[in-house]
Design a protein around this motif. Structure first.
Motif, PDB file in Angstrom:
ATOM      1  N   TRP A 135       0.730  -1.334  -0.138  1.00 37.72           N
ATOM      2  CA  TRP A 135      -0.167   0.004   0.045  1.00 37.72           C
ATOM      3  C   TRP A 135       0.869   1.293   0.015  1.00 37.72           C
ATOM      4  N   THR A 136       2.024   1.195   0.655  1.00 34.26           N
ATOM      5  CA  THR A 136       2.782   2.482   0.613  1.00 34.26           C
ATOM      6  C   THR A 136       3.389   2.917  -0.682  1.00 34.26           C
ATOM      7  N   ARG A 163       0.443   4.253  -2.756  1.00 40.83           N
ATOM      8  CA  ARG A 163      -0.101   5.629  -2.136  1.00 40.83           C
ATOM      9  C   ARG A 163       0.957   6.596  -2.841  1.00 40.83           C
ATOM     10  N   ASP A 222      -4.256   7.680   3.390  1.00 44.12           N
ATOM     11  CA  ASP A 222      -3.321   7.542   4.603  1.00 44.12           C
ATOM     12  C   ASP A 222      -3.827   6.311   5.570  1.00 44.12           C
ATOM     13  N   ARG A 223      -3.121   5.367   5.759  1.00 41.48           N
ATOM     14  CA  ARG A 223      -3.347   4.237   6.533  1.00 41.48           C
ATOM     15  C   ARG A 223      -2.208   3.611   7.446  1.00 41.48           C
ATOM     16  N   GLU A 224      -2.466   2.930   8.339  1.00 46.55           N
ATOM     17  CA  GLU A 224      -1.126   2.503   9.146  1.00 46.55           C
ATOM     18  C   GLU A 224      -0.456   1.262   8.085  1.00 46.55           C
ATOM     19  N   PRO A 225       0.671   1.598   7.979  1.00 45.68           N
ATOM     20  CA  PRO A 225       1.562   0.700   7.193  1.00 45.68           C
ATOM     21  C   PRO A 225       1.642  -0.708   7.689  1.00 45.68           C
ATOM     22  N   LEU A 226       1.743  -1.824   7.099  1.00 47.79           N
ATOM     23  CA  LEU A 226       1.812  -3.033   7.481  1.00 47.79           C
ATOM     24  C   LEU A 226       3.152  -3.564   7.089  1.00 47.79           C
ATOM     25  N   GLU A 227       3.788  -4.452   8.297  1.00 47.90           N
ATOM     26  CA  GLU A 227       5.048  -4.896   7.607  1.00 47.90           C
ATOM     27  C   GLU A 227       5.180  -6.462   7.956  1.00 47.90           C
TER      28      GLU A 227
END
Length: 294
Positions: free
Chosen positions: A212-213, A216, A288-293
């Protein structure tokens, strides 16, 4: 202490040239556009008259400008949705599925991106040619055409531009997403398979969130660049015609400058600048959202 001072001087010397160039060729011209939008002046005349917000008031009642803005927004929205949809799907297929010749497909899809807009415009103009263009020739094989389809006529010119712009951009973003998807651990997909998740579910629940990053970042970049690309394609393929049906804001700005309305064209430039800035802020906020790792 001397070491820190020396390091600071070195950093200043490294950054100074880029900062000066950015200020001279970006900040000053941008501020000058804002200043000139408040004046009335011919394109090649040194004489200028302060008119305040008169140029912006004229824009509100200028139907051709409003139409050009609508065309620009339409192209930005539709081209972005189609391009990113196909780029993600093609990247997912070429990354996850065992297809022979993956490198070949990467090259084939990427080729349009290395061609200039003028070349692409020439290719699609030949395809859209009413008399013996490829599209009309193919349709003529299956049906009798009494009148050729005018692909660059008033009703079809925007869809025709969309096809050319999408064809030009898909490959670049597909390759970028393939690189991101290749970094996703295969173990996540294996676990999803054991849980009974299908390919489509894995794509939306694993692949998309983990890249997603990248999506975006490229989305914001592409939306803003499409404003400029729309102008280039329109200029090369239709010049805003027929009857202004394909005109976009940047093309209209240049036409007003060529007509001698320099201050008015600068007002159009200010509106486009503010629109681009606002659109970029909105896209960043919405995506904008919390990035996943992993």
């Amino acid at each position: 202490m001397n070491k820190n001072k020396g390091r600071s001087r070195f950093l200043v010397l490294c950054l100074a040239p880029a900062t000066i160039l950015f200020f001279v060729f970006m900040i000053i011209p941008t501020l000058n556009v804002f200043r000139m939008s408040l004046f009335e002046r011919g394109a090649y005349s040194p004489n200028e008259t302060f008119v305040g917000l008169k140029n912006f008031q004229m824009l509100v009642t200028d139907t051709q400008f409003i139409r050009s803005m609508q065309n620009m927004i339409l192209l930005v929205v539709i081209v972005t949705i189609i391009t990113f949809g196909f780029a993600l799907v093609f990247a997912g297929i070429l990354t996850r599925e065992k297809i022979k010749g993956q490198n070949f497909f990467r090259v084939v899809f990427y080729i349009p991106n290395i061609l200039s807009v003028v070349v692409i415009a020439g290719i699609f103009s030949a395809i859209y040619k009413p008399e013996n263009g490829m599209l009309n020739s193919i349709i003529g094989l299956f049906t009798t055409m009494t009148d050729p389809i005018l692909w660059k006529g008033e009703t079809l010119v925007i869809p025709s531009l969309i096809m050319a712009m999408v064809w030009q951009a898909i490959g670049y973003y597909m390759v970028m997403y393939m690189a991101s998807m290749s970094a996703v651990p295969e173990s996540l997909y294996e676990s999803a398979n054991l849980d009974g998740a299908g390919r489509v579910t894995q794509f939306f629940q694993i692949t998309i969130p983990l890249i997603w990053t990248n999506i975006r970042t490229t989305l914001t970049f592409f939306i803003i660049s499409t404003i400029n690309m729309a102008f280039l394609f329109v200029k090369a393929m239709t010049s805003g015609g027929p009857n202004g049906a394909s005109d976009v804001a940047l093309n209209y700005m240049y036409s007003q400058k060529d007509a001698g309305l320099y201050g008015y064209s600068m007002a159009i430039g200010v509106v486009i600048f503010l629109f681009s800035f606002a659109l970029s802020a909105v896209v960043n906020k919405v995506t904008d959202r919390e990035p996943l790792e992993f």
